[in-house]
Design a protein around this motif. Structure first.
Motif, PDB file in Angstrom:
ATOM      1  N   PRO A 181      -9.416   0.608  -3.061  1.00 33.73           N
ATOM      2  CA  PRO A 181      -8.059   0.552  -3.613  1.00 33.73           C
ATOM      3  C   PRO A 181      -6.937   0.295  -2.618  1.00 33.73           C
ATOM      4  CG  PRO A 181      -8.605   2.821  -3.154  1.00 33.73           C
ATOM      5  CD  PRO A 181      -9.786   1.993  -2.673  1.00 33.73           C
ATOM      6  N   THR A 182      -7.214   0.071  -1.329  1.00 36.85           N
ATOM      7  CA  THR A 182      -6.132   0.092  -0.344  1.00 36.85           C
ATOM      8  C   THR A 182      -5.463  -1.251  -0.110  1.00 36.85           C
ATOM      9  OG1 THR A 182      -7.555  -0.365   1.568  1.00 36.85           O
ATOM     10  CG2 THR A 182      -7.361   1.947   0.866  1.00 36.85           C
ATOM     11  N   GLY A 183      -6.158  -2.364  -0.394  1.00 33.65           N
ATOM     12  CA  GLY A 183      -5.625  -3.677  -0.035  1.00 33.65           C
ATOM     13  C   GLY A 183      -5.715  -3.971   1.446  1.00 33.65           C
ATOM     14  N   ILE A 184      -6.335  -3.064   2.216  1.00 32.55           N
ATOM     15  CA  ILE A 184      -6.404  -3.194   3.671  1.00 32.55           C
ATOM     16  C   ILE A 184      -7.729  -3.838   4.058  1.00 32.55           C
ATOM     17  CG2 ILE A 184      -6.445  -1.942   5.859  1.00 32.55           C
ATOM     18  CD1 ILE A 184      -4.768   0.245   4.443  1.00 32.55           C
ATOM     19  N   ASP A 185      -7.667  -5.017   4.641  1.00 25.60           N
ATOM     20  CA  ASP A 185      -8.869  -5.757   5.032  1.00 25.60           C
ATOM     21  C   ASP A 185      -9.034  -5.771   6.552  1.00 25.60           C
ATOM     22  OD1 ASP A 185      -9.449  -6.377   2.388  1.00 25.60           O
ATOM     23  OD2 ASP A 185      -8.430  -8.317   2.470  1.00 25.60           O
ATOM     24  N   TYR A 186     -10.266  -5.973   6.986  1.00 26.38           N
ATOM     25  CA  TYR A 186     -10.511  -6.220   8.406  1.00 26.38           C
ATOM     26  C   TYR A 186      -9.965  -7.596   8.777  1.00 26.38           C
ATOM     27  CZ  TYR A 186     -13.774  -2.335   7.793  1.00 26.38           C
ATOM     28  OH  TYR A 186     -14.321  -1.110   7.504  1.00 26.38           O
ATOM     29  N   THR A 187      -9.469  -7.722   9.984  1.00 22.08           N
ATOM     30  CA  THR A 187      -8.993  -9.021  10.475  1.00 22.08           C
ATOM     31  C   THR A 187     -10.209  -9.886  10.826  1.00 22.08           C
ATOM     32  OG1 THR A 187      -8.950  -8.354  12.797  1.00 22.08           O
ATOM     33  CG2 THR A 187      -6.970  -7.878  11.478  1.00 22.08           C
ATOM     34  N   LEU A 333       7.374   0.809   3.100  1.00 22.00           N
ATOM     35  CA  LEU A 333       6.603  -0.166   2.329  1.00 22.00           C
ATOM     36  C   LEU A 333       6.221  -1.397   3.145  1.00 22.00           C
ATOM     37  CD1 LEU A 333       8.589  -0.091  -1.054  1.00 22.00           C
ATOM     38  CD2 LEU A 333       6.641   1.317  -0.360  1.00 22.00           C
ATOM     39  N   THR A 334       6.587  -1.431   4.416  1.00 20.05           N
ATOM     40  CA  THR A 334       6.394  -2.633   5.227  1.00 20.05           C
ATOM     41  C   THR A 334       4.936  -3.095   5.251  1.00 20.05           C
ATOM     42  OG1 THR A 334       8.215  -1.902   6.625  1.00 20.05           O
ATOM     43  CG2 THR A 334       6.804  -3.667   7.476  1.00 20.05           C
ATOM     44  N   ALA A 335       4.003  -2.142   5.356  1.00 24.50           N
ATOM     45  CA  ALA A 335       2.589  -2.504   5.504  1.00 24.50           C
ATOM     46  C   ALA A 335       2.028  -3.221   4.281  1.00 24.50           C
ATOM     47  CB  ALA A 335       1.762  -1.249   5.788  1.00 24.50           C
ATOM     48  N   LEU A 336       2.648  -3.045   3.112  1.00 23.10           N
ATOM     49  CA  LEU A 336       2.134  -3.695   1.901  1.00 23.10           C
ATOM     50  C   LEU A 336       2.168  -5.204   2.018  1.00 23.10           C
ATOM     51  CD1 LEU A 336       2.697  -0.741   0.879  1.00 23.10           C
ATOM     52  CD2 LEU A 336       3.100  -1.756  -1.374  1.00 23.10           C
ATOM     53  N   PHE A 343      -4.539  -4.495  -5.148  1.00 23.78           N
ATOM     54  CA  PHE A 343      -4.250  -3.075  -5.000  1.00 23.78           C
ATOM     55  C   PHE A 343      -3.649  -2.702  -3.652  1.00 23.78           C
ATOM     56  CE2 PHE A 343      -8.109  -3.441  -7.722  1.00 23.78           C
ATOM     57  CZ  PHE A 343      -7.491  -3.126  -8.929  1.00 23.78           C
ATOM     58  N   SER A 344      -2.892  -1.616  -3.675  1.00 21.33           N
ATOM     59  CA  SER A 344      -2.453  -0.906  -2.486  1.00 21.33           C
ATOM     60  C   SER A 344      -2.337   0.566  -2.860  1.00 21.33           C
ATOM     61  CB  SER A 344      -1.095  -1.423  -1.981  1.00 21.33           C
ATOM     62  OG  SER A 344      -1.228  -2.642  -1.280  1.00 21.33           O
ATOM     63  N   MET A 345      -2.239   1.404  -1.835  1.00 22.14           N
ATOM     64  CA  MET A 345      -2.090   2.842  -2.071  1.00 22.14           C
ATOM     65  C   MET A 345      -0.793   3.333  -1.454  1.00 22.14           C
ATOM     66  SD  MET A 345      -5.881   4.534  -1.725  1.00 22.14           S
ATOM     67  CE  MET A 345      -5.324   6.056  -2.481  1.00 22.14           C
ATOM     68  N   LEU A 346      -0.067   4.148  -2.223  1.00 28.68           N
ATOM     69  CA  LEU A 346       1.158   4.757  -1.727  1.00 28.68           C
ATOM     70  C   LEU A 346       0.885   6.228  -1.436  1.00 28.68           C
ATOM     71  CD1 LEU A 346       3.748   3.226  -4.231  1.00 28.68           C
ATOM     72  CD2 LEU A 346       3.152   2.422  -1.934  1.00 28.68           C
ATOM     73  N   PRO A 347       1.363   6.731  -0.294  1.00 29.31           N
ATOM     74  CA  PRO A 347       1.114   8.129   0.065  1.00 29.31           C
ATOM     75  C   PRO A 347       2.036   9.079  -0.700  1.00 29.31           C
ATOM     76  CG  PRO A 347       2.430   7.076   1.763  1.00 29.31           C
ATOM     77  CD  PRO A 347       2.099   6.003   0.765  1.00 29.31           C
ATOM     78  N   LEU A 348       1.808   9.178  -1.994  1.00 27.53           N
ATOM     79  CA  LEU A 348       2.597  10.047  -2.863  1.00 27.53           C
ATOM     80  C   LEU A 348       1.722  11.187  -3.360  1.00 27.53           C
ATOM     81  CD1 LEU A 348       4.381   7.317  -5.009  1.00 27.53           C
ATOM     82  CD2 LEU A 348       5.449   8.720  -3.230  1.00 27.53           C
ATOM     83  N   ASP A 349       2.278  12.397  -3.389  1.00 26.57           N
ATOM     84  CA  ASP A 349       1.508  13.511  -3.930  1.00 26.57           C
ATOM     85  C   ASP A 349       1.584  13.489  -5.459  1.00 26.57           C
ATOM     86  OD1 ASP A 349       3.973  14.709  -4.719  1.00 26.57           O
ATOM     87  OD2 ASP A 349       4.123  15.750  -2.795  1.00 26.57           O
ATOM     88  N   LYS A 350       0.796  14.347  -6.081  1.00 22.80           N
ATOM     89  CA  LYS A 350       0.686  14.336  -7.539  1.00 22.80           C
ATOM     90  C   LYS A 350       2.012  14.674  -8.218  1.00 22.80           C
ATOM     91  CE  LYS A 350      -4.275  15.283  -7.690  1.00 22.80           C
ATOM     92  NZ  LYS A 350      -4.594  13.893  -8.067  1.00 22.80           N
ATOM     93  N   ASP A 351       2.827  15.519  -7.594  1.00 23.06           N
ATOM     94  CA  ASP A 351       4.122  15.864  -8.193  1.00 23.06           C
ATOM     95  C   ASP A 351       5.037  14.648  -8.244  1.00 23.06           C
ATOM     96  OD1 ASP A 351       3.354  18.474  -8.569  1.00 23.06           O
ATOM     97  OD2 ASP A 351       4.296  19.220  -6.721  1.00 23.06           O
ATOM     98  N   ARG A 352       5.067  13.867  -7.173  1.00 26.08           N
ATOM     99  CA  ARG A 352       5.920  12.671  -7.167  1.00 26.08           C
ATOM    100  C   ARG A 352       5.399  11.616  -8.137  1.00 26.08           C
ATOM    101  NH1 ARG A 352       6.515  14.414  -1.715  1.00 26.08           N
ATOM    102  NH2 ARG A 352       8.730  14.513  -1.108  1.00 26.08           N
ATOM    103  N   ASN A 371      -1.462  -1.191  -8.950  1.00 23.74           N
ATOM    104  CA  ASN A 371      -1.850  -2.568  -9.204  1.00 23.74           C
ATOM    105  C   ASN A 371      -0.634  -3.442  -8.936  1.00 23.74           C
ATOM    106  OD1 ASN A 371      -2.715  -5.048 -10.116  1.00 23.74           O
ATOM    107  ND2 ASN A 371      -2.843  -4.460 -12.269  1.00 23.74           N
ATOM    108  N   ILE A 372      -0.694  -4.195  -7.847  1.00 21.22           N
ATOM    109  CA  ILE A 372       0.419  -5.046  -7.428  1.00 21.22           C
ATOM    110  C   ILE A 372       0.831  -6.011  -8.543  1.00 21.22           C
ATOM    111  CG2 ILE A 372       1.028  -6.936  -5.855  1.00 21.22           C
ATOM    112  CD1 ILE A 372       1.182  -4.210  -4.519  1.00 21.22           C
ATOM    113  N   ALA A 373      -0.146  -6.488  -9.321  1.00 16.62           N
ATOM    114  CA  ALA A 373       0.145  -7.466 -10.369  1.00 16.62           C
ATOM    115  C   ALA A 373       0.871  -6.853 -11.557  1.00 16.62           C
ATOM    116  CB  ALA A 373      -1.142  -8.138 -10.837  1.00 16.62           C
TER     117      ALA A 373
END
Length: 392
Positions: A181-187, A333-336, A343-352, A371-373
């Protein structure tokens, strides 16, 4: 007997879908369901697929069984896109079967690995939830390692250490591109390091390529897979057409085995076919037949690639807009902008996350995956403003 069964844990995503459907607010935003959407919020059928289906309806003479291997024209038609037109492995070391979606392909890959002696699978986490569920169901030991670093880049050191420390009976399951779910790939450089480490390791590579074409294009998105296959004697590949052909409900996928020697393939594939027979007997035909027709026709292939390019560019525009917002409250949000796919993941807790839902009608998974789309030019400002509110 059946009264002994305890209720299974409810699927959080299905619950989120119901909550979203019941919300009467007209400006609600669905970032939970993992399907592509246009800027108008639609998930259309590809025009190339529509034309292929039209031809299929008029030309298909029978709906008799094809066998557990499925439509081999489809399986072979994909191979140049997956493995490359000039890859020497195309000359006899690779063979595949059709599967019900990428899920079926992962299931066959892992089950076949187990039958061959694999007892432990290393998996970068977080990962697609079904990876862990399949490993638990077979069952196989899952050994997790951290996929991502805190700065939003891939943790190459972690996967390299796992590969170097692997013992006989180990496999490493890797996302080929557009990590879910992260959208983070190896270079590309990291993929070559991974390939070299795997070449010297006892670990069997299993590569899940579920989003080819949604990152940088069909060729670039296959770079990591091809780098690994050029270095290792054998590997297993799970492939999905659900996203890059828009065939979600038709469940279109393929499993491929890369053998040390072509003479090993009959035994490997007979085992794969037996596993398929026991799991689903015969795969569904319609979607795979439509893909085959697209790949057999030069004009339809060009149309499909153009439509795929439109999807990719739209998601890149959304990512660029999010990245340009920079720091929003406590979130950066720069890393997105450097991540890929749906997909990407935001570091938000369940309350937020709950506040986003209750105060702003924004629905996202409890893990922080978005879901970015699901974001459009019409709702991006609302989303960024909502993040500023809850993360201030």
């Amino acid at each position: 007997m059946l009264e002994r069964l305890n209720p299974a844990a409810p699927d959080a995503l299905l619950a989120l879908i119901k909550l979203y459907a019941a919300d009467p607010r007209g400006d609600k935003i669905d970032l939970g369901v993992g399907v592509y959407r246009t800027d108008e919020g639609e998930t259309p059928v590809f025009a190339a697929i529509k034309e292929a289906e039209r031809r299929l309806v008029t030309s298909q003479a029978s709906k008799s069984y094809l066998g557990p291997e499925g439509d081999m024209g489809f399986v072979e038609g994909l191979m140049p896109y997956v493995f490359g037109k000039d890859d020497p492995s195309m000359g006899g070391r690779v063979q595949g079967i059709q599967t019900p979606g990428g899920t079926g392909a992962v299931r066959i890959a892992v089950a076949l690995a187990k039958a061959a002696g694999i007892t432990r699978v290393h998996l970068g986490v977080p990962s697609w939830p079904n990876h862990a569920q399949i490993l638990a169901d077979l069952p196989l030991e899952m050994a997790p390692f951290d996929h991502a670093c805190a700065d939003g880049t891939a943790n190459a050191d972690a996967v390299l250490q796992v590969i170097r420390d692997a013992r006989a009976g180990d496999a490493v399951l890797l996302h080929g591109c557009c990590h879910n779910p992260t959208g983070i790939d190896y270079t590309p450089d990291q993929w070559h390091e991974i390939a070299a480490a795997l070449a010297a390791s006892k670990a069997l590579p299993i590569i899940d390529l579920a989003y080819q074409g949604l990152g940088f294009g069909m060729e670039k998105d296959a770079h990591g897979l091809r780098a690994v296959l050029a270095a290792v004697p054998e590997a297993l590949v799970a492939y999905s057409c659900d996203k890059n052909f828009g065939l979600y409900r038709d469940r279109v996928g393929a499993f491929y085995a890369v053998a040390q020697d072509g003479s090993q393939l009959p035994a490997i594939m007979s085992n794969a076919a037996a596993l398929a027979r026991a799991n689903w007997s015969m795969p569904p035909d319609h979607g795979a037949a439509a893909v085959r027709l697209v790949l057999e026709d030069e004009a339809l292939t060009a149309q499909w690639l153009d439509e795929l390019g439109t999807m990719r560019r739209r998601m890149r525009q959304v990512r660029d807009r999010l990245a340009a917002a920079g720091r929003v409250g406590t979130l950066d949000l720069t890393a997105l902008g450097s991540q890929n796919g749906l997909f990407s993941m935001l570091p938000l807790d369940k309350d937020r996350i709950a506040r986003l839902r209750s105060d702003h009608a924004i629905y996202m998974a409890g893990s922080g995956r978005i879901n970015i789309a699901g974001l459009t030019q019409g709702n991006l400002d609302k989303f960024i403003g909502a993040l500023a509110d809850v993360a201030g």
